[in-house]
Design a protein around this motif. Structure first.
Motif, PDB file in Angstrom:
ATOM      1  N   ALA A   1     -57.594 -63.758  33.804  1.00 23.49           N
ATOM      2  CA  ALA A   1     -57.069 -64.493  32.652  1.00 23.49           C
ATOM      3  C   ALA A   1     -56.215 -63.552  31.808  1.00 23.49           C
ATOM      4  CB  ALA A   1     -58.220 -65.079  31.826  1.00 23.49           C
ATOM      5  N   SER A   2     -55.031 -63.219  32.259  1.00 23.97           N
ATOM      6  CA  SER A   2     -54.194 -62.216  31.607  1.00 23.97           C
ATOM      7  C   SER A   2     -53.700 -62.687  30.244  1.00 23.97           C
ATOM      8  CB  SER A   2     -53.007 -61.868  32.509  1.00 23.97           C
ATOM      9  OG  SER A   2     -52.273 -63.029  32.835  1.00 23.97           O
ATOM     10  N   TRP A   3     -53.535 -63.986  30.060  1.00 25.45           N
ATOM     11  CA  TRP A   3     -53.100 -64.524  28.758  1.00 25.45           C
ATOM     12  C   TRP A   3     -54.122 -64.172  27.691  1.00 25.45           C
ATOM     13  CZ3 TRP A   3     -54.077 -69.536  26.041  1.00 25.45           C
ATOM     14  CH2 TRP A   3     -53.059 -69.871  25.150  1.00 25.45           C
ATOM     15  N   ASP A   4     -55.385 -64.427  27.996  1.00 21.50           N
ATOM     16  CA  ASP A   4     -56.454 -64.143  27.035  1.00 21.50           C
ATOM     17  C   ASP A   4     -56.676 -62.641  26.904  1.00 21.50           C
ATOM     18  OD1 ASP A   4     -57.822 -67.085  26.760  1.00 21.50           O
ATOM     19  OD2 ASP A   4     -57.141 -66.725  28.801  1.00 21.50           O
ATOM     20  N   ALA A   5     -56.565 -61.917  28.030  1.00 26.29           N
ATOM     21  CA  ALA A   5     -56.760 -60.472  27.967  1.00 26.29           C
ATOM     22  C   ALA A   5     -55.722 -59.822  27.052  1.00 26.29           C
ATOM     23  CB  ALA A   5     -56.686 -59.878  29.370  1.00 26.29           C
ATOM     24  N   ALA A   6     -54.471 -60.290  27.130  1.00 23.62           N
ATOM     25  CA  ALA A   6     -53.428 -59.726  26.265  1.00 23.62           C
ATOM     26  C   ALA A   6     -53.727 -59.994  24.793  1.00 23.62           C
ATOM     27  CB  ALA A   6     -52.078 -60.323  26.656  1.00 23.62           C
ATOM     28  N   ARG A   7     -54.266 -61.166  24.516  1.00 19.64           N
ATOM     29  CA  ARG A   7     -54.612 -61.496  23.120  1.00 19.64           C
ATOM     30  C   ARG A   7     -55.705 -60.557  22.609  1.00 19.64           C
ATOM     31  NH1 ARG A   7     -55.984 -66.301  24.068  1.00 19.64           N
ATOM     32  NH2 ARG A   7     -58.214 -65.932  24.264  1.00 19.64           N
ATOM     33  N   VAL A   8     -56.711 -60.286  23.441  1.00 17.50           N
ATOM     34  CA  VAL A   8     -57.801 -59.412  23.028  1.00 17.50           C
ATOM     35  C   VAL A   8     -57.291 -57.985  22.840  1.00 17.50           C
ATOM     36  CG1 VAL A   8     -59.998 -58.404  23.766  1.00 17.50           C
ATOM     37  CG2 VAL A   8     -59.574 -60.838  24.069  1.00 17.50           C
ATOM     38  N   ARG A   9     -56.418 -57.523  23.705  1.00 14.06           N
ATOM     39  CA  ARG A   9     -55.870 -56.173  23.554  1.00 14.06           C
ATOM     40  C   ARG A   9     -55.108 -56.040  22.237  1.00 14.06           C
ATOM     41  NH1 ARG A   9     -54.303 -56.939  29.034  1.00 14.06           N
ATOM     42  NH2 ARG A   9     -55.758 -55.904  30.450  1.00 14.06           N
TER      43      ARG A   9
ATOM     44  N   LEU B   1     -62.861 -58.760  27.020  1.00 13.50           N
ATOM     45  CA  LEU B   1     -61.710 -58.247  27.767  1.00 13.50           C
ATOM     46  C   LEU B   1     -62.083 -57.983  29.222  1.00 13.50           C
ATOM     47  CD1 LEU B   1     -58.826 -57.169  27.910  1.00 13.50           C
ATOM     48  CD2 LEU B   1     -59.690 -54.960  27.088  1.00 13.50           C
ATOM     49  N   LYS B   2     -63.248 -57.395  29.426  1.00 15.64           N
ATOM     50  CA  LYS B   2     -63.697 -57.114  30.794  1.00 15.64           C
ATOM     51  C   LYS B   2     -63.830 -58.410  31.595  1.00 15.64           C
ATOM     52  CE  LYS B   2     -67.477 -54.849  33.327  1.00 15.64           C
ATOM     53  NZ  LYS B   2     -67.951 -56.029  34.066  1.00 15.64           N
ATOM     54  N   GLU B   3     -64.399 -59.443  30.975  1.00 16.94           N
ATOM     55  CA  GLU B   3     -64.592 -60.710  31.689  1.00 16.94           C
ATOM     56  C   GLU B   3     -63.261 -61.401  31.955  1.00 16.94           C
ATOM     57  OE1 GLU B   3     -67.364 -62.631  29.078  1.00 16.94           O
ATOM     58  OE2 GLU B   3     -69.085 -61.981  30.277  1.00 16.94           O
ATOM     59  N   TYR B   4     -62.357 -61.375  30.975  1.00 14.62           N
ATOM     60  CA  TYR B   4     -61.034 -61.956  31.197  1.00 14.62           C
ATOM     61  C   TYR B   4     -60.326 -61.246  32.347  1.00 14.62           C
ATOM     62  CZ  TYR B   4     -61.210 -64.505  26.711  1.00 14.62           C
ATOM     63  OH  TYR B   4     -61.524 -65.358  25.687  1.00 14.62           O
ATOM     64  N   THR B   5     -60.444 -59.913  32.360  1.00 13.09           N
ATOM     65  CA  THR B   5     -59.758 -59.136  33.392  1.00 13.09           C
ATOM     66  C   THR B   5     -60.311 -59.456  34.766  1.00 13.09           C
ATOM     67  OG1 THR B   5     -59.363 -57.350  31.799  1.00 13.09           O
ATOM     68  CG2 THR B   5     -59.161 -56.812  34.143  1.00 13.09           C
ATOM     69  N   GLU B   6     -61.618 -59.568  34.876  1.00 15.65           N
ATOM     70  CA  GLU B   6     -62.235 -59.887  36.167  1.00 15.65           C
ATOM     71  C   GLU B   6     -61.829 -61.276  36.646  1.00 15.65           C
ATOM     72  OE1 GLU B   6     -66.348 -59.370  35.390  1.00 15.65           O
ATOM     73  OE2 GLU B   6     -66.301 -57.167  35.631  1.00 15.65           O
ATOM     74  N   LEU B   7     -61.678 -62.208  35.717  1.00 15.33           N
ATOM     75  CA  LEU B   7     -61.262 -63.561  36.094  1.00 15.33           C
ATOM     76  C   LEU B   7     -59.793 -63.608  36.494  1.00 15.33           C
ATOM     77  CD1 LEU B   7     -62.987 -65.690  33.302  1.00 15.33           C
ATOM     78  CD2 LEU B   7     -63.433 -65.878  35.746  1.00 15.33           C
TER      79      LEU B   7
END
Length: 964
Positions: A867-875, A859-865
């Motif tokens: 990549a909100s699509w992937d971050a939402a999936r992880v959340r 999640l941290k890496e997606y957020t830094e990039l």
């Protein structure tokens, strides 16, 4: 006709409105067509004072007081006028009943005039607060001039006087600006001068006139060049385009000329004296900046007469300086109208005079000579000069210019067969590195259809056509057929046959196996050796390195590309050829390095390609380098500003000539859109890569290289998996997997892994295992980190499927390390997320804690990039395990499921049924930007079609937040 929008005149409009204060004199100057009348028309919209307008008509014997009579004819005559106003009965018969009785006749004409001046001044003084506008006072009759000289020192306290005029037409006997000096102290005066509109002004004007059309900066540049920024010319041109829009760009290089604009320009020409008119015609025929002696020669004027006429033509704005000692027609529009209006015989004679004069120069300008010879009807001379000009352009590396000259020469209908073949051969050589268009391909095919062509010449023509189809047109299968035939036809020309063979050796999307490509390369190397031609040898070396790199052979990086020489070397033909081959080879190696996962190596080769290629002499290489740099930024996770830069490159009209480069940028934009939570926009960009052919006569779809298609197919597979359609995900990649297997080039499969992993969700593990084995075998002996890491990723997914948790975790960790070494942080984060799923599946309790830690890291890496699509999936997954996470700020913070104000505004307009172009015009945006916002809104609202935007959202919430 409706009034045109007023743009670029905000400062002048403010000053003019301030000038309407009582007791004010305003002088508004501007050349013909600069919009003086349009500006003063704004005064009629002001509350308060009455606006009276009169025009000074042109003519040798104008009617006395004509503009005053026109302005005063509709007034309401006030009562209690000075008896002196009775002198106006003859001038204003329509108001005779309201005027005092006429006084006795004056003793002499001078006294009569003085009485009229006083009477008019008294009448104006008796009116309510008024703005009196007298237009075109450069044409004012003597009586009106005298009246103005009398009136301005005695300006009534509640009268504002506005005078418009053209400085170029102002008689020396009537210095209008001197009127301001005659005003008494305390009387304010303003002097405004209108200048041509800027490019920005024209873009705004075009956007408001061409409703539903995306007006680009290049459109504004073309309009400014065509019209010189003259408002009248721009408005009339845009109205013609609005009524009859053409294909392609909003504003072409040569827009249509409506009759009203044509006649206005011809009136300006007819207003000149004979000598000045001849000089303007000579400048229009010459078409390019010319010295004064050359203009005088073509106009057939003596130096003394030409000198005086030049001054008059420049003063009227029809000729303009183009350097310290050259002049040219003011605008291409003027030159076009003037040339079109010239009688056929006179135009031909002028072109022949220009041809003879330019031919005597020490260094004859052959491109201009070709033009003049064609217009003069001297066809053989036209062809000769066009060919010489093309030869010079080719020697100087200006292939695009050579292509234009040769294509034009080939349009000659009665061209001899032998000459047509020679010109077509040169066109084929030039077009390979120049900008290709369909017309070039069609011309080469027309010449190939000529009966009786010798086999060698047919082969060279066919090879040029094949290379054109292969490189610029991205039609690999069609190109392969032409090149195979060309190689056979060129059996007696090993130098040319080697070029065709080495092109066939580079792997494309054709069904040929890797062994076939190697055999073609062996034949090309042998043919190059027989030819003893160093240029051919360089080309074969470049393609040999490209072949090895494309198949992942480590020997590719040991091939020595042809040395480009020093940057200060003179640009001889051999030096240019070496530099181009070095740039081409560097680009090909960089492209392969990006595909293989050697990003540092790609940087070095891109630097070399950029150094030895220019935007003009090697446009394809130049644009490809820029696109590859953006792809590297994507892979390395440098996403800040990347979407905007990619959109900017896609908007470039130059890329219309390079479908392969456009496809790479569209796929890159789709990848960013998907990662940033815009799946609808991602589908839009992916659809552009392979558009549907609605009609049989539509141009064929580009056949892009396999790595490019694999990038797109992998994205489509991810989209399908997100929708819960694993079978569809496999379908997206199945054909490419079969093609790669048939060719035996498994290094191309790196981006297809999402589709291969979908096989596991479909219950087709056997096929996935078989692919794993074949991929491992196919990568043996190659140097392809991206594909090798993708193989480990697929093996990890299989191990997870078989509940081999420890093995799966080891493989995921190994693959993650491989991605980080490249680096590809986005893929590494995906594997960290995948490893979390393995931990959750382990029977021991500690697996959950480790899995949650992995998810937090992902999640941290997606957020830094971003990549909100992937971050939402992880959340969502964390919430499913009882972990509540805050909505962390990402690079694109508005991707939180709620519409931004701009998205809401655009969504509302789309819900009303407006098209993207209509919305773009209303909000002053580009249609591409509107398309992006609509796609974002659909994605955030969880809607499938813009028609659904018309329906209200549940519970009145305009932006429910769907999960990706």
């Amino acid at each position: 006709m409706c009034s045109s929008p007023l743009v670029g005149r905000e400062r002048e409009r403010r000053r003019l409105r301030a000038a309407t204060a009582p007791g004010t004199l305003t002088l508004l100057a501007g050349a013909a067509g600069t919009g003086k009348t349009r500006l003063v028309r704004e005064l009629h919209d002001l509350p308060g004072p009455t606006v009276l307008t009169g025009h000074c008509p042109p003519g040798a014997e104008p009617f006395p007081f004509a503009p005053l009579i026109e302005a005063l004819r509709r007034i309401t005559v006030p009562g209690g006028l000075n008896p002196l106003c009775g002198a106006l009965r003859t001038l204003l018969p329509e108001h005779a009943d309201h005027l005092p009785p006429a006084p006795e006749p004056a003793a002499d004409p001078a006294a009569e005039h003085h009485r009229l001046y006083r009477a008019l001044t008294e009448l104006l003084d008796a009116l309510d607060p008024t703005v009196l506008v007298l237009e075109d006072v450069h044409w004012a009759d003597p009586a009106t001039r005298d009246l103005l000289a009398y009136l301005t020192p005695r300006l009534p306290a509640h009268l504002a006087l506005v005078l418009t005029y053209r400085p170029e037409d102002l008689p020396r006997s009537f210095p209008v600006a001197a009127l301001a000096a005659r005003t008494p102290p305390g009387v304010r005066h303003h002097e405004l001068t209108l200048t041509p509109l800027t490019r920005h002004d024209l873009r705004v004007l075009a956007g408001r006139t061409l409703t539903g059309t995306d007006v680009t900066a290049d459109d504004a540049r073309r309009l400014h060049t065509w019209t010189g920024g003259l408002p009248l010319a721009a408005v009339e041109t845009l109205r013609a385009l609005a009524e009859h829009p053409g294909p392609g760009t909003a504003i072409p290089e040569r827009p249509p000329v409506p009759p009203s604009l044509r006649d206005w320009i011809l009136d300006r020409l007819r207003a000149l004296d004979g000598d000045a008119r001849r000089l303007v015609r000579a400048a229009c025929v010459l078409g390019e900046p010319a010295t004064e002696p050359l203009l005088a020669h073509v106009a057939e004027l003596t130096p003394a007469r030409a000198d005086k006429a030049l001054s008059r033509a420049c003063r009227h704005g029809l000729l303009t300086p183009a350097g310290p000692a050259a002049l040219t027609a003011a605008t291409p529009l003027l030159a076009h109208v003037c040339n079109t209006a010239l009688p056929h015989g006179k135009r031909r004679r002028l072109h022949r005079v220009a041809l003879a004069a330019l031919s005597r120069l020490p260094e004859p300008p052959h491109p201009r000579l070709a033009h003049h010879a064609r217009e003069a009807g001297l066809l053989d001379e036209w062809t000769d000069h066009a060919e010489r000009a093309a030869d010079i352009a080719l020697r100087q590396g200006e292939d695009c210019a050579a292509v234009a000259l040769l294509r034009d020469a080939l349009t000659r209908p009665d061209l001899a067969t032998r000459r047509r073949r020679d010109l077509a051969l040169k066109l084929g050589r030039a077009a390979v590195s120049g900008i290709s268009v369909e017309q070039t391909i069609d011309q080469l095919r027309d010449v190939l259809a000529t009966p009786g062509l010798p086999a060698t010449e047919r082969g060279e023509l066919r090879m040029g056509l094949g290379l054109l189809l292969l490189n610029q047109a991205a039609r690999n299968r069609t190109a392969r057929g032409e090149l195979v035939r060309a190689a056979a036809e060129l059996a007696d020309r090993p130098d040319l046959a080697a070029r065709a063979m080495c092109a066939l050796a580079v792997p494309r999307s054709t069904p040929d196996s890797v062994d076939t490509h190697r055999r073609w390369m062996e034949q090309a190397l042998a043919a190059a050796g027989r030819s003893h031609d160093t240029t051919v040898a360089h080309s074969v070396v470049v393609n040999h390195a490209t072949l090895l790199a494309q198949i992942g052979d480590p020997a590719a990086w040991k091939v020595d590309l042809p040395a480009p020489g020093a940057s200060f070397d003179p640009p001889t033909p051999d030096a240019l050829a070496r530099r181009r081959e070095f740039a081409r080879g560097s680009l090909n190696l960089a492209d392969a390095a990006v595909m293989l996962g050697h990003y540092d190596r790609a940087d070095r080769h891109l630097d070399d390609a950029a150094t030895w290629s220019g935007a003009d002499d090697a446009p394809y290489v130049h644009e490809s380098v820029r696109a590859l740099r953006l792809t590297l930024d994507w892979a390395r996770g440098h996403w800040r500003g990347l979407a905007e830069e990619t959109e900017h490159r896609l908007d470039s009209p130059r890329l219309a000539h390079f479908p392969s480069v456009t496809a790479e940028l569209d796929i890159l934009r789709a990848a960013l859109a998907l990662a940033q939570g815009e799946p609808a926009l991602a589908r839009t960009h992916l659809a552009r890569v392979h558009p549907c052919r609605d009609r049989p006569d539509d141009p064929p779809r580009p056949d892009h290289t396999v790595p490019v298609r694999a990038f797109a197919a992998g994205l489509m597979a991810r989209l399908a998996l997100a929708r819960g359609e694993p079978a569809r995900a496999w379908e997206h990649v199945e054909d490419l997997v079969s093609l790669i297997a048939a060719k035996g080039i498994w290094v191309w499969a790196a981006d297809l892994v999402p589709g291969m992993e979908a096989l596991l969700a479909c219950g087709r593990e056997a096929i996935a295992r078989d692919l794993c084995v074949r991929l491992r075998t196919g990568l043996r002996g190659t140097d392809a980190p991206a594909a090798a890491t993708a193989l480990i990723r697929l093996e990890a997914a299989l191990a997870h499927r078989d509940d081999q948790h420890d093995r799966a975790l080891l493989l995921y960790a190994e693959a993650e390390a491989g991605y980080r070494a490249m680096p590809r942080p986005y893929d590494a984060a995906q594997l960290r997320e995948a490893a979390a799923h393995v931990h959750f599946a382990r029977p021991r309790d500690e697996g959950v804690e480790v899995g949650l830690t992995s998810l937090h890291t992902a999640l941290k890496e997606y957020t830094e990039l971003g990549a909100s699509w992937d971050a939402a999936r992880v959340r969502r997954l964390l919430r499913a395990h009882g972990v509540i996470t805050g909505c962390a700020t990402v690079t694109r913070p508005h991707r939180d499921g709620r519409l931004s104000p701009r998205e809401g505004e655009i969504a509302a307009l789309a819900g009303q049924g407006r098209t993207n172009r209509e919305i773009a015009v209303l909000l002053h945006l580009s249609p591409r930007t509107v398309e992006t916002h609509v796609a974002n809104a659909l994605s955030k609202l969880g809607l499938r079609s813009r028609r659904d935007l018309a329906a209200p959202a549940p519970d009145g919430d305009p932006s429910p937040a769907p999960g990706p």
